[in-house]
Design a protein around this motif. Sequence first.
Motif, short mmCIF file in Angstrom:
data_model
loop_
_atom_site.label_atom_id
_atom_site.label_comp_id
_atom_site.label_asym_id
_atom_site.label_seq_id
_atom_site.Cartn_x
_atom_site.Cartn_y
_atom_site.Cartn_z
N ARG A 22 40.03 -22.68 -1.37
CA ARG A 22 39.98 -21.64 -0.34
C ARG A 22 38.56 -21.47 0.18
N ASP A 23 37.66 -20.85 -0.59
CA ASP A 23 36.29 -20.65 -0.09
C ASP A 23 35.60 -22.01 0.07
N LEU A 82 45.06 -15.78 -0.54
CA LEU A 82 44.17 -14.75 0.04
C LEU A 82 44.84 -14.06 1.23
N HIS A 106 45.47 -11.90 -3.45
CA HIS A 106 44.07 -11.48 -3.42
C HIS A 106 43.81 -10.91 -2.03
N PHE A 108 41.45 -8.48 0.61
CA PHE A 108 40.05 -8.04 0.72
C PHE A 108 39.83 -7.24 1.99
N GLU A 150 34.67 -6.82 0.45
CA GLU A 150 33.83 -7.82 1.11
C GLU A 150 32.46 -7.22 1.46
N ASN A 176 37.14 -7.30 -7.43
CA ASN A 176 36.07 -8.26 -7.19
C ASN A 176 35.00 -7.61 -6.32
N THR A 180 28.90 -11.48 -0.74
CA THR A 180 29.40 -12.29 0.37
C THR A 180 28.31 -13.07 1.09
N HIS A 211 31.68 -12.83 -7.57
CA HIS A 211 31.92 -13.85 -6.54
C HIS A 211 30.60 -13.98 -5.79
N HIS A 213 27.64 -16.06 -3.48
CA HIS A 213 27.26 -17.14 -2.56
C HIS A 213 25.79 -17.48 -2.78
O1 KIV Z 1 32.60 -14.05 0.01
C1 KIV Z 1 33.52 -13.23 0.09
O2 KIV Z 1 33.33 -12.04 0.27
C2 KIV Z 1 34.88 -13.76 0.02
C3 KIV Z 1 35.98 -12.74 -0.08
C4 KIV Z 1 37.15 -13.12 0.74
C5 KIV Z 1 36.32 -12.53 -1.52
O3 KIV Z 1 35.09 -14.95 -0.04
#
Ligand code: KIV
Length: 521
Positions: A22-23, A82, A106, A108, A150, A176, A180, A211, A213
Motif C-alpha cells: 500500500r504505502d 485502507l 484501516h 484514517f 494522519e 496509529n 506522515t 508509522h 516516513h
Molecule cells: O503516512 C501516513 O500518514 C499514512 C496513513 C494513511 C496511515 O500512510
Amino acid sequence: MTDHNQTVSPKDRVLIFDTTLRDGEQCPGATMTFEEKLEVADFLDAMGVDIIEAGFPIASDGDFEAVSAVAKRVKRATVAGLARAGQKDIDRAGEAVKAAVKPRIHTFLSTSPVHMKYKLQKEPEEVLALVASSVARARNWVEDVEWSAEDGTRTEIDFLCRCVETAIKAGATTINIPDTVGYTTPDEYRALFRTVRERVPNSDKAIFSVHCHNDLGLAVANTLAGLEGGARQIECTINGIGERAGNAALEEIVMAIRTRSDVLPFETGIDATLLNRASKLVATATSFPVQYNKAIVGRNAFAHESGIHQDGMLKHTQTYEIMTPESVGVSKTSLVMGKHSGRAAFRSKLKEMGYDLGDNQLEDAFTRFKALADRKKHVYDEDIEALVDENIASAHDRVKLVSLTVIAGTRGPQRATMRLDVEGRVVTEEAEGNGPVDAVFNAIKAIVPHEAMLELYQVHAVTEGTDAQAEVSVRLSQDGSSVTGRGADPDTLVSSAKAYLVALNKLVAKGGRLHSQAAAE
Ligand code: KIV
Ligand code: ZN
C-alpha cells in the motif's frame, strides 16, 4: 474488547504491520502487477508478518481486486485494506477484506491544523464527528479496526488526545499516530506516545502503532523510539519503499531489535533469514533497485573491501560484523559457477540462494545460464539472481524479445533490427535512432506502437570487469501511471531492450492495449 497490556515486560512482542503493498506501492514508479502483489503477499505471510496492508481498495478496481485476492489466499496474517473516512471508502475496504481469515479495516483522517484547514477544509469538531462515524461504520464490517491520525506528529496534543479517545470509544482496536511527513525526532516521538497513552482515559483498550516516513532519514530511529514510548505495532515496508523518501525499512527494524536486544527489549515474529529474499523479491517486482550500501540487504552490507577490515575478518568475524550474513539469509559460501557447471550444480546453487523454481522455470533459467556462461568467464551470484528474477518476471509477458542486431559506431546513423514475439506472433522491424539505444527503442515502437513517455534510463554493472552484466532500468509513463522495468545482459543494448519490454509489459498488464502494426512472419 480485549484489554491490551502495554507495560514493558522483559521481551514484549511487537506486531509487524507491513505496508509494502500500500504505502510502498504508492511511491512513484513502484507499481506492481496483480500477480506480483500476490507473490509478495505470500512471501510476507510466510516470513511471519502479522498484518499485511494489501492496498487501498477505493483507489482503483485493480487495487480492489488485489486486496480481495490477498484476503482470500493469506491464511496466517491479518489482511488490512485502507480507507479514508467516507462511507464509500469504508464499504469498499470492508467488501475487499471480508473474505480474509483475519480482516482489518484501516481508516484514517487528518488531524493537524494545516491538513484540517487546507486539505479537509473542516473544523476540528467536524473532524471529531467524522472519526466517530468512520470507525463505527468500519466496526459494522469487522471487529479489527485501526484508526490513524494522519499528520499526527504535527497535531496539537490536546486535539490528538480527544481524537484518539473518540476513535477508541467508537471501537478502534489499534491507534496509529503516523509521522506522515517525516518531521519528528526520536525524543519527540517517544514522548508523544507516552503523553497520549497517559492522558487518554481508555488508551489501555487499544494497541498503539508507529508509522514513520524517512524525509529526514530518521524513520527507523523514530520507530524504535515509538516502541519505547509504548507502541506495540510497527508499520514498515520491505527495502523502506514508500511515499517520497520512503517508510521505515522492515529489515532494519527487525535486525535492530534482534541485534540490540540488550537495549531494545522487544521481539517480532519475523523469520529474519528470509529478509534478503524478501528484499530481492520486492526490488524485482517494483523494479526499484536496492542501493548498494543499504543496511541489511544492500549488496555491500556484508562486503569487506579494505585490507585492514579483511585482515580483521580473517582473524575473527566479530571484528567487523555485528550480525552474521546467514542471519538475514545472505549465504557466504561462494560456489563459483561457470560454463562447465551442470544442471545439478545450478539447481543446488539456486536452492542455496533461496529460489524454489518449478521444472519448466528451472529449465528456462538453466538455458539462459548456459548462454551467459558461454559469454562470461565467471558467473556471480548477482548474475544468477538477475537472470532468474528476469525469468520469473517474464513468465506472463505478452511481448518478448526474440533477437536484436544493432549497427553502431562513429559513422551513423545507428540502426537496430529487432525481432519480437507479440502474443505468439514473431514480428521483425528495423529502425534508426539518435544513438544505438534510441534505435533499439524506436524499433520496439515500430513493432508495438504506444504513447508511453521514457522518463528514466539508467545503466549500471551488476558485477565487475568488462564482461560484467549491464543492468538497465527504464521508467515509462502513460496516462498518469508510471512503471519501471529492469533488464540484465552482458550486452548493454540487449539489457536496454529487455528493460524497455519489462516496463512495456507492465503497462500492458495495467490495461494498456497492444497494437502490433508490423506484419507477422
Ligand atoms: O503516512 C501516513 O500518514 C499514512 C496513513 C494513511 C496511515 O500512510
Ligand atoms: Zn504513510
